[in-house]
Scaffold this active site. Structure first.
Site, PDB file in Angstrom:
ATOM      1  N   VAL A  46       0.837  -1.212   0.000  1.00 13.30           N
ATOM      2  CA  VAL A  46       0.000   0.000   0.000  1.00 13.30           C
ATOM      3  C   VAL A  46       0.873   1.264   0.000  1.00 13.30           C
ATOM      4  CG1 VAL A  46      -1.674   1.322   1.374  1.00 13.30           C
ATOM      5  CG2 VAL A  46      -1.965  -1.150   1.079  1.00 13.30           C
ATOM      6  N   GLU A  49     -13.468  -2.315  16.783  1.00 21.88           N
ATOM      7  CA  GLU A  49     -12.109  -2.876  16.890  1.00 21.88           C
ATOM      8  C   GLU A  49     -11.594  -2.610  18.291  1.00 21.88           C
ATOM      9  OE1 GLU A  49      -9.884  -4.922  16.228  1.00 21.88           O
ATOM     10  OE2 GLU A  49      -8.744  -4.207  14.513  1.00 21.88           O
ATOM     11  N   HIS A  99       0.941 -10.455  18.220  1.00 22.33           N
ATOM     12  CA  HIS A  99      -0.497 -10.740  18.223  1.00 22.33           C
ATOM     13  C   HIS A  99      -0.737 -11.950  19.117  1.00 22.33           C
ATOM     14  CE1 HIS A  99      -4.587 -11.373  17.042  1.00 22.33           C
ATOM     15  NE2 HIS A  99      -4.553 -10.210  16.427  1.00 22.33           N
ATOM     16  N   ARG A 151      -4.124  -6.173  23.657  1.00 20.94           N
ATOM     17  CA  ARG A 151      -3.339  -7.215  22.979  1.00 20.94           C
ATOM     18  C   ARG A 151      -2.115  -7.693  23.760  1.00 20.94           C
ATOM     19  NH1 ARG A 151      -2.786  -5.989  16.485  1.00 20.94           N
ATOM     20  NH2 ARG A 151      -4.946  -6.564  16.149  1.00 20.94           N
ATOM     21  N   HIS A 156       4.053  -9.619  15.088  1.00 17.42           N
ATOM     22  CA  HIS A 156       3.039  -9.164  14.142  1.00 17.42           C
ATOM     23  C   HIS A 156       3.405  -7.880  13.413  1.00 17.42           C
ATOM     24  CE1 HIS A 156      -0.855  -8.820  12.405  1.00 17.42           C
ATOM     25  NE2 HIS A 156      -1.238  -7.787  13.136  1.00 17.42           N
ATOM     26  N   ARG A 167       1.204   0.165  18.560  1.00 12.92           N
ATOM     27  CA  ARG A 167       0.313   0.525  17.448  1.00 12.92           C
ATOM     28  C   ARG A 167      -1.139   0.260  17.824  1.00 12.92           C
ATOM     29  NH1 ARG A 167      -1.588  -2.768  12.320  1.00 12.92           N
ATOM     30  NH2 ARG A 167      -1.557  -4.472  13.802  1.00 12.92           N
ATOM     31  N   SER A 184      -2.304   0.818  10.644  1.00 11.13           N
ATOM     32  CA  SER A 184      -1.133   0.771   9.763  1.00 11.13           C
ATOM     33  C   SER A 184      -1.468   0.842   8.280  1.00 11.13           C
ATOM     34  CB  SER A 184      -0.247  -0.427  10.063  1.00 11.13           C
ATOM     35  OG  SER A 184      -1.003  -1.516  10.410  1.00 11.13           O
TER      36      SER A 184
HETATM   37  C1  LIG Z   1      -1.820 -11.132   9.020  1.00  9.54           C
HETATM   38  C2  LIG Z   1      -1.806  -9.625   9.051  1.00  9.54           C
HETATM   39  C3  LIG Z   1      -2.977  -8.912   9.276  1.00  9.54           C
HETATM   40  C4  LIG Z   1      -2.959  -7.508   9.325  1.00  9.54           C
HETATM   41  N1  LIG Z   1      -4.135  -6.837   9.560  1.00  9.54           N
HETATM   42  C5  LIG Z   1      -4.129  -5.483   9.521  1.00  9.54           C
HETATM   43  C6  LIG Z   1      -5.356  -4.749   9.679  1.00  9.54           C
HETATM   44  O1  LIG Z   1      -6.440  -5.330   9.859  1.00  9.54           O
HETATM   45  N2  LIG Z   1      -5.310  -3.385   9.608  1.00  9.54           N
HETATM   46  C7  LIG Z   1      -4.135  -2.698   9.429  1.00  9.54           C
HETATM   47  O2  LIG Z   1      -4.142  -1.467   9.377  1.00  9.54           O
HETATM   48  N3  LIG Z   1      -2.959  -3.372   9.285  1.00  9.54           N
HETATM   49  C8  LIG Z   1      -2.939  -4.733   9.326  1.00  9.54           C
HETATM   50  N4  LIG Z   1      -1.744  -5.411   9.180  1.00  9.54           N
HETATM   51  C9  LIG Z   1      -0.509  -4.626   8.941  1.00  9.54           C
HETATM   52  C10 LIG Z   1      -0.498  -4.083   7.526  1.00  9.54           C
HETATM   53  O3  LIG Z   1      -1.003  -5.056   6.624  1.00  9.54           O
HETATM   54  C11 LIG Z   1       0.913  -3.698   7.121  1.00  9.54           C
HETATM   55  O4  LIG Z   1       1.490  -2.882   8.108  1.00  9.54           O
HETATM   56  C12 LIG Z   1       0.895  -2.912   5.825  1.00  9.54           C
HETATM   57  O5  LIG Z   1       0.224  -3.662   4.821  1.00  9.54           O
HETATM   58  C13 LIG Z   1       2.342  -2.609   5.413  1.00  9.54           C
HETATM   59  O6  LIG Z   1       2.316  -2.065   4.120  1.00  9.54           O
HETATM   60  P1  LIG Z   1       3.657  -1.646   3.419  1.00  9.54           P
HETATM   61  O7  LIG Z   1       3.258  -1.075   2.111  1.00  9.54           O
HETATM   62  O8  LIG Z   1       4.461  -0.827   4.348  1.00  9.54           O
HETATM   63  O9  LIG Z   1       4.480  -3.033   3.238  1.00  9.54           O
HETATM   64  P2  LIG Z   1       4.084  -4.453   2.627  1.00  9.54           P
HETATM   65  O10 LIG Z   1       2.659  -4.555   2.276  1.00  9.54           O
HETATM   66  O11 LIG Z   1       4.627  -5.467   3.583  1.00  9.54           O
HETATM   67  O12 LIG Z   1       4.885  -4.496   1.269  1.00  9.54           O
HETATM   68  C14 LIG Z   1       6.292  -4.571   1.270  1.00  9.54           C
HETATM   69  C15 LIG Z   1       6.772  -4.588  -0.161  1.00  9.54           C
HETATM   70  O13 LIG Z   1       8.185  -4.463  -0.180  1.00  9.54           O
HETATM   71  C16 LIG Z   1       8.747  -5.436  -1.052  1.00  9.54           C
HETATM   72  N5  LIG Z   1      10.134  -5.687  -0.622  1.00  9.54           N
HETATM   73  C17 LIG Z   1      10.610  -5.958   0.621  1.00  9.54           C
HETATM   74  N6  LIG Z   1      11.950  -6.100   0.587  1.00  9.54           N
HETATM   75  C18 LIG Z   1      12.341  -5.905  -0.703  1.00  9.54           C
HETATM   76  C19 LIG Z   1      13.581  -5.929  -1.388  1.00  9.54           C
HETATM   77  N7  LIG Z   1      14.742  -6.209  -0.766  1.00  9.54           N
HETATM   78  N8  LIG Z   1      13.591  -5.686  -2.717  1.00  9.54           N
HETATM   79  C20 LIG Z   1      12.452  -5.438  -3.394  1.00  9.54           C
HETATM   80  N9  LIG Z   1      11.233  -5.409  -2.800  1.00  9.54           N
HETATM   81  C21 LIG Z   1      11.181  -5.637  -1.474  1.00  9.54           C
HETATM   82  C22 LIG Z   1       7.799  -6.619  -0.916  1.00  9.54           C
HETATM   83  O14 LIG Z   1       7.927  -7.491  -2.019  1.00  9.54           O
HETATM   84  C23 LIG Z   1       6.449  -5.870  -0.909  1.00  9.54           C
HETATM   85  O15 LIG Z   1       6.079  -5.514  -2.209  1.00  9.54           O
HETATM   86  C24 LIG Z   1      -1.746  -6.818   9.126  1.00  9.54           C
HETATM   87  C25 LIG Z   1      -0.558  -7.520   8.888  1.00  9.54           C
HETATM   88  C26 LIG Z   1      -0.573  -8.915   8.858  1.00  9.54           C
HETATM   89  C27 LIG Z   1       0.709  -9.649   8.617  1.00  9.54           C
END
Ligand SMILES: Cc1cc2nc3c(=O)[nH]c(=O)nc-3n(C[C@H](O)[C@H](O)[C@H](O)COP(=O)(O)OP(=O)(O)OC[C@H]3O[C@@H](n4cnc5c(N)ncnc54)[C@H](O)[C@@H]3O)c2cc1C
Length: 522
Positions: A17, A115, A231, A277, A340, A375, A380
């Protein structure tokens, strides 16, 4: 995409995202290359039961969301960062809906659900409990519709390239393991979390702390690394994925039972299963310890609830568990806590800027002060949207004329038998972090972990393949967490020290910052 360019305007590392939202903003300023190591469909927003905290208009609700976030942060949130999160959040969500997000509605009104930790029910739901998946779908479609954005998957970034203290490009391994480089005006790290430093985690395999390690090696500061959210209730079955069982089950009446099948949460908190939590996680750890079981668990029990209602309310969970021969309306679910969310990360200002010129960070990899010491659940995804957009907007000002490197690298294949023994080192990192820098921490344990990690340094040196690079990154991130946890001699937010169970505001109402091998408090 066909063939990767040797030069572009902006590089975004990560297609979750945060990365996609930033890329959309950056596209107005130049060419954007988004690199992601995952194959399709694996950023964390796509992890199943996801919801997003959102306040759309009412002033009272804005104030309550702000208060809940500050309260969860336990004294360490940056109030300006939280205010931005909530206020910019309104615009970011309206925009998502305009771009085609199917948010759940009753009639014409958006529906919001409850929540834990939130004073009001303002959790935006899309497609039931798949809000993150829906947001990713819309952001990906939007990014793909913009001709300035190219997205390359299965590309592993190995290093940030710097010249005269400024980040000017990235080195990466392409899908065939060939080492290449791209130069640019500025780089955004949107690489997500580092849950894989722990033996048990809800995070997917790509969450190896790459962004934190890349940034640190380029001279960036890391902040609040000791704060890792665990978690409490994650499925624990051999060979089954670590499926998260969200608070909504406990809110519907699911009970926690120890291996004697006794309900135990009443002993620990008046709110029982609905306690915060961290408290539930610590209570479970204690019950598992006193059980003296070899492979301890506790159980989540829904068997007393109306089976038809359970199936209707949690269709995705019901169906997933049936695949593992567990009927959640009849069987107890074995659970354990798991790592988590990384609250700390690369230290940034309110526009995602780090202390290194040309380097930005947003989303879970960043430490912007939004979460403080803990958090608030569901903040997030909103953080990734809001701070991804802000970083993208600020980075547009970094556009520079000359981006060509003096010495463009030769493409060289680095596939080969270089990974031998690396899984063993990774397992050692994960075990020592789980055992000694986990939910309840003590000085002797953390010191043991730091020593073990320091001794492992030679085994993760000079990485060249993707997996050896991941091992080196896990090692760096784990050491930063362990050293920060050792330095913070108090308990606050997600960091619990059994030997210092109280707050020490005088010494520690501050952020930890990792600089070289030192942890300082500022
Ligand atoms: C099971 C679960 C449930 C969750 N539920 C919620 C919820 O209900 N509400 C909420 O707000 N948050 C929730 N979260 C947290 C939330 O999903 C994450 O914090 C958020 O999606 C992080 O987004 P991001 O874009 O920072 O990273 P990510 O979505 O983790 O994306 C990381 C990106 O970086 C890339 N990447 C990493 N290292 C490299 C590299 N060396 N080279 C190239 N690419 C790389 C990966 O391929 C990926 O594309 C949850 C998390 C989990 C695990």
């Amino acid at each position: 995409m066909k063939g990767l360019p040797a030069e572009t305007d902006f590089v975004v590392i990560g297609a979750g995202v945060a990365g996609l939202r930033a890329a959309i903003e950056l596209a107005a300023g130049g060419r954007v290359l988004v690199l992601a190591k995952h194959a399709s469909g694996q950023p964390h927003a796509d992890s199943g039961q996801t919801r997003l905290a959102a306040v759309l208009s009412d002033e009272d609700e804005i104030t309550l969301h702000l208060q809940d976030t500050l309260q969860a942060g336990d004294g360490l949130c940056n109030p300006d960062a939280v205010k931005i999160l909530i206020e910019d959040g309104v615009k970011r969500i309206e925009e998502l809906i305009a771009w085609g997000t199917h948010a759940d509605r009753k009639g014409t009104k958006l529906t919001f659900g409850p929540e834990s930790g939130h004073s009001r029910g303002w959790l935006l739901h899309a497609q039931g409990d798949s809000t993150g998946t829906e947001i990713l779908r819309v952001l990906t479609a939007k990014a793909r519709s913009l001709k300035n954005i190219s997205i390359a998957q299965s590309i592993f970034t190995t290093k940030l390239v710097s010249e005269n203290g400024r980040v000017t490009g990235v080195s990466f391994l392409d899908a065939q393991g060939v080492a290449l480089e791209v130069s640019c005006s500025a780089v955004l790290l949107a690489t997500g979390g580092m849950g894989q430093i722990y033996r048990h985690t809800t995070n997917l395999e790509p969450a190896t702390g790459d962004g934190v390690a890349l940034a640190f090696r380029a001279g960036a500061e890391l902040s609040d690394m000791e704060f890792v959210q665990f978690h409490p209730t994650v499925l624990y079955l051999k060979k089954a994925p670590r499926f998260l069982l969200s608070e909504s089950l406990r809110r519907e009446g699911a009970q926690l039972r120890n291996i004697e099948l006794d309900r135990f949460m009443g002993k620990y908190h008046p709110m029982g299963e609905l306690a915060p939590r961290d408290l539930v996680a610590r209570a479970i750890v204690h019950e598992m310890e006193v059980s003296r079981a070899k492979d301890p668990v506790v159980y989540l029990d829904l068997t007393h609830l109306n089976p038809a209602k359970v199936q209707k309310r949690f269709p995705r969970i019901y169906a997933t568990f049936m695949q593992h021969n567990i009927d959640i309306t009849e069987d107890l679910i074995p659970v354990r806590p798991a790592a988590h969310f990384a609250i700390g990360g690369v230290r940034t200002d309110l526009n995602g800027k780090t202390n290194v010129a040309g380097l930005y960070a947003a989303g879970e990899v960043a430490s912007s002060g939004v979460h403080g010491a803990n958090r608030l659940p569901s903040n997030s995804l909103l953080e990734s949207l809001v701070y991804g957009a802000r970083a993208g907007s600020a980075m547009r000002g970094e556009l520079r004329e000359s981006r060509k490197h003096d010495h463009p690298p030769n493409a060289a294949s680095v596939v080969g038998p270089l990974d031998s023994g690396i899984e063993e080192s990774i397992a050692q990192i994960q075990d020592v972090m789980w055992n000694d820098v986990g939910i309840v921490r003590m000085r002797t344990g953390i010191q043991r972990a730091v020593k073990t990690l320091e001794a492992l340094a030679t085994k993760v040196q000079n990485p060249r393949t993707r997996r050896t690079c991941e091992a080196a990154n896990l090692h760096l991130a784990a050491l930063a967490v362990a050293r920060s946890a050792l330095s913070r001699e108090e308990s606050r937010g997600a960091h619990y020290r059994g030997d210092y169970p109280d707050h020490d505001d005088k010494k520690f109402l501050k952020h930890s910052v990792v600089r070289a091998e030192k942890v300082v408090f500022v």
